[in-house]
Motif scaffolding. Structure first.
Motif, PDB file in Angstrom:
ATOM      1  N   UNK A  12       0.582   2.023  13.797  1.00 54.99           N
ATOM      2  CA  UNK A  12      -0.227   1.159  14.655  1.00 54.99           C
ATOM      3  C   UNK A  12      -1.078   2.004  15.592  1.00 54.99           C
ATOM      4  N   UNK A  13      -2.180   1.449  16.013  1.00 49.32           N
ATOM      5  CA  UNK A  13      -3.041   2.139  16.968  1.00 49.32           C
ATOM      6  C   UNK A  13      -3.022   1.376  18.284  1.00 49.32           C
ATOM      7  N   UNK A  14      -3.421   2.034  19.321  1.00 49.51           N
ATOM      8  CA  UNK A  14      -3.460   1.392  20.641  1.00 49.51           C
ATOM      9  C   UNK A  14      -4.676   0.466  20.715  1.00 49.51           C
ATOM     10  N   UNK A  15      -4.483  -0.706  21.329  1.00 45.90           N
ATOM     11  CA  UNK A  15      -5.573  -1.664  21.492  1.00 45.90           C
ATOM     12  C   UNK A  15      -6.729  -1.016  22.249  1.00 45.90           C
ATOM     13  N   UNK A  16      -6.427  -0.235  23.275  1.00 46.11           N
ATOM     14  CA  UNK A  16      -7.489   0.388  24.074  1.00 46.11           C
ATOM     15  C   UNK A  16      -8.345   1.322  23.222  1.00 46.11           C
ATOM     16  N   UNK A  17      -7.780   1.852  22.133  1.00 46.45           N
ATOM     17  CA  UNK A  17      -8.551   2.723  21.252  1.00 46.45           C
ATOM     18  C   UNK A  17      -9.418   1.932  20.273  1.00 46.45           C
ATOM     19  N   UNK A  18      -8.992   0.738  19.923  1.00 45.58           N
ATOM     20  CA  UNK A  18      -9.746  -0.057  18.951  1.00 45.58           C
ATOM     21  C   UNK A  18     -10.774  -0.960  19.608  1.00 45.58           C
ATOM     22  N   UNK A  19     -10.565  -1.310  20.854  1.00 54.48           N
ATOM     23  CA  UNK A  19     -11.456  -2.250  21.528  1.00 54.48           C
ATOM     24  C   UNK A  19     -12.921  -1.822  21.515  1.00 54.48           C
ATOM     25  N   UNK A  20     -13.252  -0.547  21.767  1.00 52.07           N
ATOM     26  CA  UNK A  20     -14.677  -0.171  21.739  1.00 52.07           C
ATOM     27  C   UNK A  20     -15.332  -0.390  20.374  1.00 52.07           C
ATOM     28  N   UNK A  21     -14.575  -0.271  19.292  1.00 52.43           N
ATOM     29  CA  UNK A  21     -15.153  -0.459  17.965  1.00 52.43           C
ATOM     30  C   UNK A  21     -15.317  -1.926  17.622  1.00 52.43           C
ATOM     31  N   UNK A  22     -14.675  -2.813  18.364  1.00 51.63           N
ATOM     32  CA  UNK A  22     -14.768  -4.246  18.104  1.00 51.63           C
ATOM     33  C   UNK A  22     -16.209  -4.730  18.196  1.00 51.63           C
ATOM     34  N   UNK A  23     -16.947  -4.235  19.166  1.00 51.25           N
ATOM     35  CA  UNK A  23     -18.329  -4.662  19.328  1.00 51.25           C
ATOM     36  C   UNK A  23     -19.238  -4.105  18.244  1.00 51.25           C
ATOM     37  N   UNK A  24     -18.744  -3.125  17.481  1.00 47.19           N
ATOM     38  CA  UNK A  24     -19.542  -2.529  16.412  1.00 47.19           C
ATOM     39  C   UNK A  24     -19.518  -3.374  15.135  1.00 47.19           C
ATOM     40  N   UNK A  25     -18.727  -4.443  15.109  1.00 46.79           N
ATOM     41  CA  UNK A  25     -18.645  -5.307  13.922  1.00 46.79           C
ATOM     42  C   UNK A  25     -19.955  -6.069  13.789  1.00 46.79           C
ATOM     43  N   UNK A  26     -20.582  -6.044  12.600  1.00 46.78           N
ATOM     44  CA  UNK A  26     -21.836  -6.778  12.413  1.00 46.78           C
ATOM     45  C   UNK A  26     -21.673  -8.262  12.717  1.00 46.78           C
TER      46      UNK A  26
END
Length: 113
Positions: free
Chosen positions: A11-25
């Motif tokens: 699993x990865x930390x949410x804080x690490x994945x959150x910035x990439x969330x906005x990169x979703x088309x």
């Protein structure tokens, strides 16, 4: 992304994945949001009917894991025949509509009720 050490190493930390969330088309994000909204509706209908995932699966002649995937917004991509079986298992009706004018202001053509 930083992996969590120990038993949750996959699993990865949410804080690490959150910035990439906005990169979703935008289109992909919309599809995800539709899937999540429909999954929540399926969950709400199932729990209101008093069924466990396993009980609903038996009524639909499928497996509990299929119900879980539907409620998570994925799985069989919520095909109409799957939704029709779901409606029957919940003693509900599936209604699809293509009105020329939407019943209320809608951002797009998809509404869940």
């Amino acid at each position: 992304m930083t992996n969590v050490a120990g038993p949750a190493a996959d699993h990865v930390r949410w804080s690490d994945t959150q910035p990439t969330r906005d990169a979703v088309p935008t289109g992909a994000r919309r599809d995800i949001e539709y899937g999540l909204a429909l999954g929540q509706l399926i969950y709400d209908l199932r729990t209101a009917a008093g069924f466990s995932q396993r009980e609903l699966a038996v009524r639909m002649k499928t497996t509990q894991s299929v119900i879980s995937r539907l409620e998570e917004g994925g799985g069989a991509r919520n095909r109409i025949d799957t939704l029709a079986r779901l409606a029957t298992a919940l003693n509900r009706h599936l209604v699809l509509s293509f009105p020329q004018e939407p019943p209320s202001p809608a951002e797009d053509s998809v509404q869940f009720a």
